[in-house]
Design a protein around this motif. Structure first.
Motif, PDB file in Angstrom:
ATOM      1  N   LEU A 191       0.869  -1.247  -0.092  1.00 18.79           N
ATOM      2  CA  LEU A 191       0.002  -0.059   0.164  1.00 18.79           C
ATOM      3  C   LEU A 191       0.787   1.486  -0.014  1.00 18.79           C
ATOM      4  O   LEU A 191       0.286   2.357  -0.617  1.00 18.79           O
ATOM      5  N   VAL A 192       2.089   1.090   0.539  1.00 14.95           N
ATOM      6  CA  VAL A 192       2.679   2.380   0.684  1.00 14.95           C
ATOM      7  C   VAL A 192       3.594   2.322  -0.678  1.00 14.95           C
ATOM      8  O   VAL A 192       3.634   3.673  -1.001  1.00 14.95           O
ATOM      9  N   GLU A 193       3.649   1.435  -1.213  1.00 17.72           N
ATOM     10  CA  GLU A 193       4.461   1.578  -2.688  1.00 17.72           C
ATOM     11  C   GLU A 193       3.334   2.160  -3.575  1.00 17.72           C
ATOM     12  O   GLU A 193       3.767   2.693  -4.734  1.00 17.72           O
ATOM     13  N   ALA A 194       1.985   1.816  -3.504  1.00 12.91           N
ATOM     14  CA  ALA A 194       1.103   2.173  -4.322  1.00 12.91           C
ATOM     15  C   ALA A 194       0.546   3.563  -4.223  1.00 12.91           C
ATOM     16  O   ALA A 194      -0.164   4.225  -5.151  1.00 12.91           O
ATOM     17  N   LEU A 195       1.202   4.495  -2.993  1.00  9.09           N
ATOM     18  CA  LEU A 195       0.677   5.877  -2.968  1.00  9.09           C
ATOM     19  C   LEU A 195       1.190   6.593  -3.930  1.00  9.09           C
ATOM     20  O   LEU A 195       2.353   6.591  -4.646  1.00  9.09           O
ATOM     21  N   PRO A 196       0.174   7.365  -4.403  1.00 10.84           N
ATOM     22  CA  PRO A 196       0.616   8.465  -5.640  1.00 10.84           C
ATOM     23  C   PRO A 196       1.395   9.507  -5.218  1.00 10.84           C
ATOM     24  O   PRO A 196       1.685   9.841  -3.790  1.00 10.84           O
ATOM     25  N   THR A 197       1.978  10.406  -5.912  1.00 11.83           N
ATOM     26  CA  THR A 197       2.728  11.533  -5.731  1.00 11.83           C
ATOM     27  C   THR A 197       1.951  12.611  -4.866  1.00 11.83           C
ATOM     28  O   THR A 197       0.626  12.617  -5.182  1.00 11.83           O
ATOM     29  N   PRO A 221       7.274  17.855  -5.826  1.00 14.56           N
ATOM     30  CA  PRO A 221       6.106  17.371  -5.040  1.00 14.56           C
ATOM     31  C   PRO A 221       6.746  15.971  -4.189  1.00 14.56           C
ATOM     32  O   PRO A 221       7.889  15.402  -4.550  1.00 14.56           O
ATOM     33  N   TRP A 222       6.211  15.888  -2.948  1.00 11.04           N
ATOM     34  CA  TRP A 222       6.631  14.642  -2.312  1.00 11.04           C
ATOM     35  C   TRP A 222       6.259  13.412  -2.928  1.00 11.04           C
ATOM     36  O   TRP A 222       5.564  13.091  -3.479  1.00 11.04           O
ATOM     37  N   GLN A 223       7.333  12.407  -2.689  1.00 11.45           N
ATOM     38  CA  GLN A 223       6.995  11.014  -3.309  1.00 11.45           C
ATOM     39  C   GLN A 223       6.554  10.055  -2.276  1.00 11.45           C
ATOM     40  O   GLN A 223       5.766   9.211  -2.601  1.00 11.45           O
ATOM     41  N   ARG A 224       6.542  10.599  -1.011  1.00  7.99           N
ATOM     42  CA  ARG A 224       6.195   9.671   0.056  1.00  7.99           C
ATOM     43  C   ARG A 224       5.562  10.706   1.150  1.00  7.99           C
ATOM     44  O   ARG A 224       6.076  11.638   1.367  1.00  7.99           O
ATOM     45  N   PRO A 225       4.859  10.048   2.095  1.00 10.66           N
ATOM     46  CA  PRO A 225       4.217  10.886   3.268  1.00 10.66           C
ATOM     47  C   PRO A 225       5.405  11.210   4.349  1.00 10.66           C
ATOM     48  O   PRO A 225       6.419  10.086   4.129  1.00 10.66           O
ATOM     49  N   ARG A 226       5.348  12.113   5.112  1.00  8.08           N
ATOM     50  CA  ARG A 226       6.442  12.064   6.087  1.00  8.08           C
ATOM     51  C   ARG A 226       6.415  10.939   7.464  1.00  8.08           C
ATOM     52  O   ARG A 226       7.241  10.608   7.686  1.00  8.08           O
ATOM     53  N   TRP A 227       5.071  10.709   7.922  1.00 13.92           N
ATOM     54  CA  TRP A 227       4.844   9.801   8.798  1.00 13.92           C
ATOM     55  C   TRP A 227       3.619   8.919   8.220  1.00 13.92           C
ATOM     56  O   TRP A 227       3.042   9.263   7.561  1.00 13.92           O
ATOM     57  N   LEU A 228       3.778   7.691   9.059  1.00 12.40           N
ATOM     58  CA  LEU A 228       2.711   6.648   8.762  1.00 12.40           C
ATOM     59  C   LEU A 228       2.296   6.289   9.964  1.00 12.40           C
ATOM     60  O   LEU A 228       3.263   5.918  10.964  1.00 12.40           O
ATOM     61  N   TYR A 229       0.835   6.328  10.630  1.00 16.57           N
ATOM     62  CA  TYR A 229       0.716   6.035  11.672  1.00 16.57           C
ATOM     63  C   TYR A 229      -0.167   4.715  11.684  1.00 16.57           C
ATOM     64  O   TYR A 229      -0.714   4.478  10.732  1.00 16.57           O
ATOM     65  N   HIS A 265       8.669  -3.964   9.613  1.00 15.19           N
ATOM     66  CA  HIS A 265       7.921  -2.903   8.925  1.00 15.19           C
ATOM     67  C   HIS A 265       8.634  -1.519   9.312  1.00 15.19           C
ATOM     68  O   HIS A 265       8.482  -0.704   8.133  1.00 15.19           O
ATOM     69  N   ARG A 266       8.912  -1.287  10.240  1.00 14.75           N
ATOM     70  CA  ARG A 266       9.598  -0.049  10.771  1.00 14.75           C
ATOM     71  C   ARG A 266      10.811   0.331   9.926  1.00 14.75           C
ATOM     72  O   ARG A 266      11.113   1.412   9.389  1.00 14.75           O
ATOM     73  N   LYS A 267      11.513  -0.645   9.653  1.00 18.39           N
ATOM     74  CA  LYS A 267      12.840  -0.812   8.840  1.00 18.39           C
ATOM     75  C   LYS A 267      12.597  -0.393   7.266  1.00 18.39           C
ATOM     76  O   LYS A 267      13.012   0.395   6.993  1.00 18.39           O
ATOM     77  N   ALA A 268      11.443  -1.055   6.987  1.00 20.45           N
ATOM     78  CA  ALA A 268      11.086  -0.870   5.412  1.00 20.45           C
ATOM     79  C   ALA A 268      10.716   0.660   5.356  1.00 20.45           C
ATOM     80  O   ALA A 268      10.698   1.232   4.281  1.00 20.45           O
ATOM     81  N   LEU A 269      10.111   1.051   6.150  1.00 18.03           N
ATOM     82  CA  LEU A 269       9.354   2.358   6.080  1.00 18.03           C
ATOM     83  C   LEU A 269      10.531   3.458   6.363  1.00 18.03           C
ATOM     84  O   LEU A 269      10.639   4.366   5.529  1.00 18.03           O
ATOM     85  N   ARG A 270      11.500   3.292   7.253  1.00 19.49           N
ATOM     86  CA  ARG A 270      12.581   3.967   7.434  1.00 19.49           C
ATOM     87  C   ARG A 270      13.440   4.411   6.171  1.00 19.49           C
ATOM     88  O   ARG A 270      14.068   5.118   5.769  1.00 19.49           O
ATOM     89  N   GLU A 271      13.660   2.855   5.509  1.00 21.20           N
ATOM     90  CA  GLU A 271      14.443   2.973   4.260  1.00 21.20           C
ATOM     91  C   GLU A 271      13.706   3.789   3.243  1.00 21.20           C
ATOM     92  O   GLU A 271      14.528   4.521   2.007  1.00 21.20           O
ATOM     93  N   ARG A 272      12.271   4.100   3.010  1.00 21.57           N
ATOM     94  CA  ARG A 272      11.605   4.674   2.128  1.00 21.57           C
ATOM     95  C   ARG A 272      11.621   6.341   2.851  1.00 21.57           C
ATOM     96  O   ARG A 272      10.955   6.979   1.837  1.00 21.57           O
ATOM     97  N   GLY A 273      12.177   6.617   3.863  1.00 23.24           N
ATOM     98  CA  GLY A 273      12.038   8.056   4.448  1.00 23.24           C
ATOM     99  C   GLY A 273      10.865   8.383   4.976  1.00 23.24           C
ATOM    100  O   GLY A 273      10.487   9.644   5.186  1.00 23.24           O
TER     101      GLY A 273
END
Length: 124
Positions: free
Chosen positions: A17-23, A31-39, A49-57
């Protein structure tokens, strides 16, 4: 939105789902490619999951398991829970009757469109 089998854990769909997020558009500039935070709630509390999210910024704001409540996530999680409550007013989305995932996904999208349509007159 993705639809999976009823016996699949929700956390298996986090990274797809994180990979499928649009710009993310909005402010001037690049434009941001990824959100800043994920709750997320305790169901997503896995180190991979935490490591994969940190790798994506993305900064993970995920509640820890085996800790007391009151992490503060309720301030942003209520939006998700309210949306589920709005979708559950449609009986066919509350209990999945369709065998085919494409039909259920279509009904889910239609429910989201109806919710947005009803909110438009009150948002101005």
């Amino acid at each position: 939105m993705t639809v999976t089998g009823g016996n699949r854990h929700d956390s298996t769909q986090l990274i797809p789902l994180v990979e499928a997020l649009p710009t993310i558009r909005g402010k001037r500039g690049r434009p941001w490619q990824r959100p800043r935070w994920l709750y997320g709630d305790r169901a997503y509390d896995y180190e991979h999951h935490r490591k994969a999210l940190r790798e994506r910024g993305i900064i993970p704001r995920i509640a820890r398991r085996n800790t007391g409540h009151g992490s503060g996530l309720g301030k942003v999680r209520w939006v998700v829970e309210r949306t589920f409550a709005w979708l559950h007013q449609y009986k066919r989305l509350r209990t999945r009757y369709e065998r085919r995932a494409d039909i259920h996904l279509g009904l889910l999208r239609l429910g989201c469109v109806l919710i947005c349509y009803r909110q438009l007159p009150t948002s101005f």
